[in-house]
Scaffold this motif. Structure first.
Motif, PDB file in Angstrom:
ATOM      1  N   LYS A  39     -19.382  52.876  -2.513  1.00  0.00           N
ATOM      2  CA  LYS A  39     -18.151  53.034  -3.302  1.00  0.00           C
ATOM      3  C   LYS A  39     -17.523  51.681  -3.624  1.00  0.00           C
ATOM      4  O   LYS A  39     -16.991  51.477  -4.719  1.00  0.00           O
ATOM      5  N   LEU A  40     -17.609  50.754  -2.683  1.00  0.00           N
ATOM      6  CA  LEU A  40     -17.107  49.403  -2.935  1.00  0.00           C
ATOM      7  C   LEU A  40     -17.920  48.725  -4.034  1.00  0.00           C
ATOM      8  O   LEU A  40     -17.364  48.025  -4.889  1.00  0.00           O
ATOM      9  N   ILE A  41     -19.231  48.928  -4.011  1.00  0.00           N
ATOM     10  CA  ILE A  41     -20.083  48.367  -5.067  1.00  0.00           C
ATOM     11  C   ILE A  41     -19.685  48.942  -6.422  1.00  0.00           C
ATOM     12  O   ILE A  41     -19.602  48.221  -7.419  1.00  0.00           O
ATOM     13  N   LYS A  42     -19.414  50.232  -6.440  1.00  0.00           N
ATOM     14  CA  LYS A  42     -19.086  50.906  -7.708  1.00  0.00           C
ATOM     15  C   LYS A  42     -17.847  50.313  -8.358  1.00  0.00           C
ATOM     16  O   LYS A  42     -17.789  50.129  -9.581  1.00  0.00           O
ATOM     17  N   VAL A  43     -16.831  49.971  -7.556  1.00  0.00           N
ATOM     18  CA  VAL A  43     -15.589  49.468  -8.145  1.00  0.00           C
ATOM     19  C   VAL A  43     -15.709  48.029  -8.635  1.00  0.00           C
ATOM     20  O   VAL A  43     -14.800  47.531  -9.305  1.00  0.00           O
TER      21      VAL A  43
END
Length: 401
Positions: free
Chosen positions: A294-298
């Motif tokens: 999820k951190l990568i996605k943002v």
């Protein structure tokens, strides 16, 4: 060898009692390893390790006579643990290595502290201390290295690494903690043996990397590991940006946020095709793997919708601060992100006022209910959660006309 007369202080009430019991049987006990190093630095040691010439079986009988139970935590390595008034003490018989294969060692017992010290990894970890005589025993110049902020292998660095390949990662971890620069001789030896890291368990690798990444001065260390290809051996898909790593730590400190390990992992993996299976194979927990993804996605947010995205993250994520940090570091919108943080951090999270039944009542059916709910929710977030249920219902109603 140097013997330095100096009283060391330890954060333990009962270590001297354990030493006294061992010495009552002629055990010649000393405190060894990290506890001595940390006492010299006047920092809090994680535990107190004690060495003695007594064998494990002798120690077990001895402590039983004093009403204390011994736990055979590492009996095949000559180690027992004794608990005294909620303090744990690891007690190990002095050893010398017979043979090592990079993962396991065959040892034999000895009564020679210098022989025991030779089998350790770095000079700063080979110190021992007798609290009875208040003397520090320094066989390999560990005190000088500690004072000069050096992490140096004992003897031949290539030999030390060939005894235990985990020492490659330990070299970088201890350098991160105690040195002001990476020792070139040690780094070259690590590079020479880097392929051997594939023989280590993923759990041991992950544990060492966690301990490195939590340190605020880890960027130059990870950069050194990246430059010597070690990072790509342990994390084959890894890509790395030192400047963004530095920025993440700087911003995290500004937010008083210190558990930023997953943020750094997201940075390392952000330009790869890594998925949850890859991460769990690397021994990340499923929760951490999901957080990292999820951190990568943002990191790929549309810059025109940063404010909206931040409010949505704040609403949906309990630990929203880590997302704010990585967005600020990668997108360079530090002031905008921080202002949003200030606006929201003490604000009670509101509940979206519209539900599916409201839309059914208006005549929406099937999949369009979910579509309209998402559309209304976006409007609600865009307007900083200040639009009323009635206004949202009106928007949904007008859409049907």
């Amino acid at each position: 060898m140097k013997i330095i007369k100096k009283e060391l202080k330890f954060y333990s009430k009962y270590y001297f009692k354990i030493i006294d019991i061992i010495n009552s049987a002629g055990g010649n006990a000393r405190i060894v390893g990290g506890a001595v190093r940390d006492a010299l630095l006047q920092t809090l040691p994680s535990d107190i390790d004690i060495a003695t010439k007594l064998k494990p079986a002798e120690l077990i009988v001895l402590f039983e006579k004093h009403g204390l139970k011994s736990i055979p935590t590492g009996i095949k390595f000559g180690t027992i643990t004794v608990v005294y008034y909620n303090e744990s003490f690891q007690i190990t018989t002095l050893r010398s290595d017979i043979s090592c294969d990079g993962r396991h060692a065959q040892v034999e017992y000895t009564d020679d502290y210098e022989e025991d010290a030779k089998r350790r990894d770095f000079t700063i970890n080979a110190l021992s201390y007798c609290p009875v005589t208040q003397e520090i025993y320094d066989y390999f110049g560990g005190i000088d290295d500690l004072e000069n902020q050096r992490v140096i292998f004992i003897g031949d660095a290539n030999e030390r690494i060939s005894e235990d390949y985990l020492r490659i990662l330990r070299f970088y971890r201890f350098t991160c903690n105690y040195a002001n620069a990476v020792d070139e001789v040690g780094a070259e030896a690590c590079f020479n043996h880097k392929e051997m890291l594939t023989q280590l368990s993923k759990e041991r690798i992950k544990s060492e990397m966690d301990k490195i990444l939590i340190q605020k001065n880890s960027p130059p260390i990870i950069s050194a590991m990246n430059n010597t290809q070690i990072l790509n051996i342990i994390f084959p898909q890894a890509k790395y940006d030192t400047l963004i790593h530095q920025e993440i730590i700087k911003i995290a400190n500004f937010y008083d946020y210190y558990d930023y390990t997953n943020i750094i992992y997201a940075l390392i993996f952000k330009d790869t095709n890594i998925d949850i299976q890859n991460l769990t194979d690397l021994k990340f927990s499923k929760k951490d793997a999901r957080d990292i993804l999820k951190l990568i996605k943002v990191t790929n947010l549309n810059e025109n919708y940063i404010g909206l995205s931040l409010r949505k993250i704040w609403l949906e994520e309990i630990d929203f601060v880590q997302y704010f940090i990585i967005i600020a570091a990668i997108n360079g919108k530090r002031e905008e992100v921080y202002q949003t943080y200030l606006d929201l951090k003490d604000f009670d999270k509101p509940i979206f006022p519209v539900n599916g039944d409201d839309l059914k009542y208006l005549g929406h059916v099937g999949e369009e209910i979910g579509i309209f709910l998402n559309r209304l929710r976006k409007i609600w977030i865009e307007r900083n959660f200040k639009i009323s249920k009635e206004e949202l219902i009106k928007i949904a109603h007008d859409d049907l006309l």
